[in-house]
Motif scaffolding. Structure first.
Motif, PDB file in Angstrom:
ATOM      1  N   ALA A  60       0.847  -1.193   0.000  1.00 51.86           N
ATOM      2  CA  ALA A  60       0.000   0.000   0.000  1.00 51.86           C
ATOM      3  C   ALA A  60       0.885   1.247   0.000  1.00 51.86           C
ATOM      4  O   ALA A  60       1.995   1.246   0.545  1.00 51.86           O
ATOM      5  N   SER A  61       0.390   2.329  -0.601  1.00 57.32           N
ATOM      6  CA  SER A  61       1.197   3.534  -0.804  1.00 57.32           C
ATOM      7  C   SER A  61       1.707   4.140   0.492  1.00 57.32           C
ATOM      8  O   SER A  61       2.786   4.748   0.522  1.00 57.32           O
ATOM      9  N   GLU A  62       0.972   3.969   1.592  1.00 55.00           N
ATOM     10  CA  GLU A  62       1.397   4.597   2.842  1.00 55.00           C
ATOM     11  C   GLU A  62       2.677   3.988   3.418  1.00 55.00           C
ATOM     12  O   GLU A  62       3.290   4.563   4.319  1.00 55.00           O
ATOM     13  N   PHE A  63       3.100   2.845   2.890  1.00 57.62           N
ATOM     14  CA  PHE A  63       4.343   2.250   3.366  1.00 57.62           C
ATOM     15  C   PHE A  63       5.565   2.936   2.773  1.00 57.62           C
ATOM     16  O   PHE A  63       6.686   2.719   3.229  1.00 57.62           O
ATOM     17  N   GLY A  64       5.384   3.709   1.720  1.00 58.14           N
ATOM     18  CA  GLY A  64       6.480   4.479   1.159  1.00 58.14           C
ATOM     19  C   GLY A  64       7.357   3.753   0.164  1.00 58.14           C
ATOM     20  O   GLY A  64       8.398   4.273  -0.242  1.00 58.14           O
ATOM     21  N   PHE A  65       6.975   2.553  -0.238  1.00 54.10           N
ATOM     22  CA  PHE A  65       7.744   1.829  -1.239  1.00 54.10           C
ATOM     23  C   PHE A  65       7.189   2.121  -2.632  1.00 54.10           C
ATOM     24  O   PHE A  65       5.994   2.346  -2.795  1.00 54.10           O
ATOM     25  N   GLY A  66       8.055   2.089  -3.622  1.00 57.88           N
ATOM     26  CA  GLY A  66       7.613   2.287  -4.988  1.00 57.88           C
ATOM     27  C   GLY A  66       7.099   0.994  -5.593  1.00 57.88           C
ATOM     28  O   GLY A  66       7.104  -0.068  -4.961  1.00 57.88           O
ATOM     29  N   PRO A  67       6.644   1.064  -6.840  1.00 59.33           N
ATOM     30  CA  PRO A  67       6.171  -0.141  -7.539  1.00 59.33           C
ATOM     31  C   PRO A  67       7.266  -1.198  -7.641  1.00 59.33           C
ATOM     32  O   PRO A  67       8.449  -0.873  -7.729  1.00 59.33           O
ATOM     33  N   GLY A  68       6.859  -2.456  -7.611  1.00 59.80           N
ATOM     34  CA  GLY A  68       7.812  -3.537  -7.756  1.00 59.80           C
ATOM     35  C   GLY A  68       8.299  -4.121  -6.451  1.00 59.80           C
ATOM     36  O   GLY A  68       9.150  -5.016  -6.443  1.00 59.80           O
ATOM     37  N   TYR A  69       7.753  -3.629  -5.333  1.00 57.87           N
ATOM     38  CA  TYR A  69       8.126  -4.164  -4.026  1.00 57.87           C
ATOM     39  C   TYR A  69       6.861  -4.331  -3.212  1.00 57.87           C
ATOM     40  O   TYR A  69       6.151  -3.362  -2.946  1.00 57.87           O
ATOM     41  N   GLY A  70       6.556  -5.580  -2.865  1.00 61.29           N
ATOM     42  CA  GLY A  70       5.314  -5.820  -2.151  1.00 61.29           C
ATOM     43  C   GLY A  70       5.316  -7.182  -1.496  1.00 61.29           C
ATOM     44  O   GLY A  70       6.264  -7.524  -0.790  1.00 61.29           O
TER      45      GLY A  70
END
Length: 200
Positions: free
Chosen positions: A137-147
């Motif tokens: 989720a965006s609130e974690f501060g990671f960009g696309p490609g990491y989940g």
């Protein structure tokens, strides 16, 4: 120790193999400085571009804890292939993945691993092709490609069996912290099996 962080596994490697040359890599330089000083390890900064990764040595053992658990299927294949090229002949790649226990844990409402509504897509991919992935989720501060990824053992077996020069050494569910499945693959450097000739 690929993706060593601040050495949560490196410390055990050093205790078990006090005379070994140990390398650790990660993306955070401050963690690597701690690992270098505390565990007498050679450290190097890795990165998120798998194609650009280059190791300073070849290794008898590569441990990858909780890295594939954060990557898409495409990135996982690329990283698996890259790491296998870093092994010495007979070397072992050992890595952890999220298997069916993680699915059951999430379905029981205990945790959806920080991906929010994307968890449904993760489960759909797992059920249809054996590998599901969703960005954090965006609130974690990671960009696309990491989940978070979720994969069936069969998906990994198909990958391993499709690559020449590999030998499945171990696949154990919930082997790491009673949570992650652990897979070990040996680099044999040769084809394990050949089709019998018509004369056989």
């Amino acid at each position: 120790d690929f993706g060593c962080g601040a050495g949560r596994v490196t410390r055990w490697l050093r205790a078990a193999f006090p005379g070994a040359q140990i390398h650790g890599c990660d993306v955070r330089a401050q963690d690597l400085e701690f690992v270098r000083k505390r565990f007498a390890a050679t450290t190097w900064v890795s990165g998120t571009d798998v194609d650009a990764l280059s190791a300073p040595a070849s290794y008898d053992v590569i441990w990858v804890g909780s890295v594939f658990t954060h990557l898409s299927a495409q990135s996982s294949v690329l990283l698996f292939e890259k790491l296998m090229t870093w092994l010495t002949p007979g070397g072992i790649l050992v890595f952890s993945v999220h298997g069916r226990f993680v699915l059951h844990r999430a379905n029981a409402g205990n945790n959806i691993y920080g991906v929010g509504h994307r968890w449904l897509n993760v489960v759909q991919g797992y059920q249809t092709v054996g590998f599901g992935y969703g960005d954090y989720a965006s609130e974690f501060g990671f960009g696309p490609g990491y989940g978070i990824s979720l994969s069936k053992s069969g998906w990994w077996l198909d990958l391993i069996e499709s690559r020449a020069g590999t030998r499945l050494s171990c696949l154990t569910e919930r082997a790491w912290d009673n949570h992650h499945d652990v897979i070990a693959v040996q680099a044999t450097g040769c084809l394990l099996y050949t089709s019998p000739s018509p004369r056989d």
